[in-house]
Scaffold this active site. Sequence first.
Site, PDB file in Angstrom:
ATOM      1  N   PRO A 260       0.828  -1.208   0.000  1.00 11.04           N
ATOM      2  CA  PRO A 260       0.000   0.000   0.000  1.00 11.04           C
ATOM      3  C   PRO A 260       0.860   1.255   0.000  1.00 11.04           C
ATOM      4  O   PRO A 260       1.897   1.309   0.652  1.00 11.04           O
ATOM      5  CB  PRO A 260      -0.780  -0.110   1.318  1.00 11.04           C
ATOM      6  CG  PRO A 260       0.113  -0.928   2.206  1.00 11.04           C
ATOM      7  CD  PRO A 260       0.860  -1.880   1.309  1.00 11.04           C
ATOM      8  N   ARG A 262      -0.951   4.804  -1.065  1.00 10.77           N
ATOM      9  CA  ARG A 262      -1.984   5.786  -0.761  1.00 10.77           C
ATOM     10  C   ARG A 262      -2.606   5.568   0.625  1.00 10.77           C
ATOM     11  O   ARG A 262      -2.768   6.509   1.398  1.00 10.77           O
ATOM     12  CB  ARG A 262      -3.097   5.646  -1.813  1.00 10.77           C
ATOM     13  CG  ARG A 262      -4.232   6.647  -1.698  1.00 10.77           C
ATOM     14  CD  ARG A 262      -5.392   6.244  -2.622  1.00 10.77           C
ATOM     15  NE  ARG A 262      -4.977   5.951  -3.979  1.00 10.77           N
ATOM     16  CZ  ARG A 262      -4.841   6.842  -4.951  1.00 10.77           C
ATOM     17  NH1 ARG A 262      -5.129   8.094  -4.716  1.00 10.77           N
ATOM     18  NH2 ARG A 262      -4.448   6.482  -6.162  1.00 10.77           N
ATOM     19  N   ARG A 298      -3.307  15.910  -9.055  1.00 17.77           N
ATOM     20  CA  ARG A 298      -4.357  14.894  -9.179  1.00 17.77           C
ATOM     21  C   ARG A 298      -5.683  15.445  -9.725  1.00 17.77           C
ATOM     22  O   ARG A 298      -6.294  14.820 -10.584  1.00 17.77           O
ATOM     23  CB  ARG A 298      -4.581  14.169  -7.842  1.00 17.77           C
ATOM     24  CG  ARG A 298      -3.295  13.519  -7.295  1.00 17.77           C
ATOM     25  CD  ARG A 298      -3.541  12.590  -6.117  1.00 17.77           C
ATOM     26  NE  ARG A 298      -4.250  11.412  -6.534  1.00 17.77           N
ATOM     27  CZ  ARG A 298      -5.526  11.210  -6.339  1.00 17.77           C
ATOM     28  NH1 ARG A 298      -6.251  12.079  -5.683  1.00 17.77           N
ATOM     29  NH2 ARG A 298      -6.090  10.129  -6.793  1.00 17.77           N
ATOM     30  N   CYS A 328      -0.094  29.333 -15.509  1.00 18.71           N
ATOM     31  CA  CYS A 328      -0.621  29.923 -16.734  1.00 18.71           C
ATOM     32  C   CYS A 328      -1.231  28.866 -17.644  1.00 18.71           C
ATOM     33  O   CYS A 328      -0.772  28.645 -18.767  1.00 18.71           O
ATOM     34  CB  CYS A 328       0.499  30.680 -17.438  1.00 18.71           C
ATOM     35  SG  CYS A 328       1.014  32.072 -16.435  1.00 18.71           S
ATOM     36  N   GLU A 329      -2.217  28.160 -17.147  1.00 16.66           N
ATOM     37  CA  GLU A 329      -2.962  27.189 -17.951  1.00 16.66           C
ATOM     38  C   GLU A 329      -4.402  27.171 -17.458  1.00 16.66           C
ATOM     39  O   GLU A 329      -4.644  27.189 -16.245  1.00 16.66           O
ATOM     40  CB  GLU A 329      -2.379  25.771 -17.786  1.00 16.66           C
ATOM     41  CG  GLU A 329      -1.054  25.596 -18.448  1.00 16.66           C
ATOM     42  CD  GLU A 329      -0.759  24.149 -18.860  1.00 16.66           C
ATOM     43  OE1 GLU A 329      -1.700  23.372 -19.096  1.00 16.66           O
ATOM     44  OE2 GLU A 329       0.433  23.835 -18.933  1.00 16.66           O
ATOM     45  N   TYR A 364       0.749  10.986  -3.498  1.00 16.85           N
ATOM     46  CA  TYR A 364       0.784  11.474  -4.874  1.00 16.85           C
ATOM     47  C   TYR A 364       0.523  12.981  -4.931  1.00 16.85           C
ATOM     48  O   TYR A 364      -0.050  13.481  -5.883  1.00 16.85           O
ATOM     49  CB  TYR A 364      -0.206  10.682  -5.755  1.00 16.85           C
ATOM     50  CG  TYR A 364       0.017   9.188  -5.652  1.00 16.85           C
ATOM     51  CD1 TYR A 364       1.174   8.599  -6.158  1.00 16.85           C
ATOM     52  CD2 TYR A 364      -0.897   8.356  -4.996  1.00 16.85           C
ATOM     53  CE1 TYR A 364       1.407   7.236  -6.034  1.00 16.85           C
ATOM     54  CE2 TYR A 364      -0.676   7.001  -4.860  1.00 16.85           C
ATOM     55  CZ  TYR A 364       0.479   6.443  -5.386  1.00 16.85           C
ATOM     56  OH  TYR A 364       0.704   5.095  -5.242  1.00 16.85           O
TER      57      TYR A 364
END
Length: 405
Positions: A260, A262, A298, A328-329, A364
Site C-alpha cells: 500500500p 496511498r 491529481r 498559466c494554464e 501522490y
Amino acid sequence: MLNVGERSAEDLAEKYGTPLYVYDAAIIRRQIERVKKAFSALPFRPFYAMKANGALAILDRIRSNGFGCDCVSPGEIYIARRAGFTADEIWFTCSNVSDEDLRAVGDARIVVNVNSISEIDRALTLELQNPMALRVNTDVGAGHHADVVTAGGGVKFGIDLAEVREARMIVEDSGRKVVGLHAHIGSGIDDLAPLIESARRLLELSADFANLRWVNFGGGISIPYRPGDPEFPIDDYGRELTRIADRLLRARDLTAILEPGRYVVAQSGYLLARVTAKRISGGLWWLGCDTGFNHLVRPSKYGAYHHIVNATRKAKTKEEYVVAGNLCESGDVFTRDAMGNVIPRKLDHTEVGDLIAFCDAGAYGFSMASHYNARLLPPEIMVDGPSARIIRERQTLEDLVKGQR
Ligand code: LLP
C-alpha cells in the site's frame, strides 16, 4: 478553522509560509496499525510503495513500524537506503527499465520484480544476482481512473497469464530461481472483489513455482476522499485474503506481501494555500490561490476529488466557488471532474487572504510535484501532537538554475 494534530493550520501557515504541505503523524500511525491488524492472521509483511510519498521523515516512521519498501527507480532505491531500509527490505519493481537502471539495483539482496520476458532476458544477460520475482498481469484490473488501472487488456504492466509458464522456464533454464510472484492491479480501488480475484489467480499460479518465498498482492487500497465516502473495508480484505491464502502460504512457508502507498499516507496530508484572488466570471465565483497543479496534480490530471476547506474561518453559510491555481494554464483548476469540466464547490464564505486546505493530499501530492512555471516546490512539515517540524525545507530561486550551464 482547521487543526492538524494539535496545531492550527493558520499558525503553521503563518510560521512556515504558503504553499505548504503538512502531515499529521498520528494519521500515519493509525493507518499503519490498520494495515498490520487487518492482515495479522497471515504470515505477512507490508511493503510501503514510496512513490506515494518519499519524504525521509515519513519513510523513517514507516520503516520503524516493520514495513519493507517498494521502489521503482534507482532514485527511490537510493532514498530507501538513506531512510534505513536494508537491501532485503526492498523490492524493485521494473517498468521498461534501462540496463543502467538494472545495474543500479546493485545490492544483490534487493528483489528484482520483472515486468516482461524481455526484462528477464536483459536481467540474465547482465548477470544480475538479485532474487527474481515475476510481475503477472492477472487480467483483473481496477482503479479510480483508467490511467491507474495496471492489469487487464491494454496496459503496459505485467507478464500475461499465457506467458507466465515460459517466463518461469526461461529463469529456471538459466539456473536461477523465481522466488516471488507479484500482481498490482491498479490504484484507488474501493471494491474488494477485483483484489480478491487477482489474489486468487496469483495463488493458483503459485503451485507451478517450486522455489517461491513471497506472494505479493500489490497495493491499490483507496481512502474516502469525499465526505460521506465509506472507509475501505480493510478488515474484510484481511479476512478474505486469509481465507483464500493462509493454508497455502503456511503449507509452503511463504510470506504474503501487500504494497500500500496511498492508504498509508493520503489522509495524513494537507496542502495549505493562501487565497490570492476572488472574482466573478461566467456567472461563477472563482477563488485563486498561491499553488497550482505543479504542487497537486491529481485534480487536473485525473479529475480527482480533493476536499477543500477554509482553514481561516467557519461561516454560517456555504457558498459555491471554483478553486483555481496560479499557473498559466486554464486546466489549473482544483475543482474539476474527470472530463475536465469546471465544477463549483461548496465552501465556507471565503475572502482574499484566507487560508484554504486541500485535504487527503499526503499521497501522490508532493511526490508528483514539479517546478512548472518556475515555481518552487513547497516545504513539508510534520506535525506530531503539539509539535511541528520542517521535514523538507522551502526551496530558493537558486534551486531553479542548479546544475544548468
Ligand atoms: N505497487 C506498485 C507496483 C505500484 O505501481 C503502485 C502504484 C503501488 C504498489 C501503490 O499503489 P497504491 O496503494 O498507492 O494505490 N498517481 C496516481 C496513483 C498511481 C499509482 C501507481 N502505482 C494517483 O495520484 O492516483
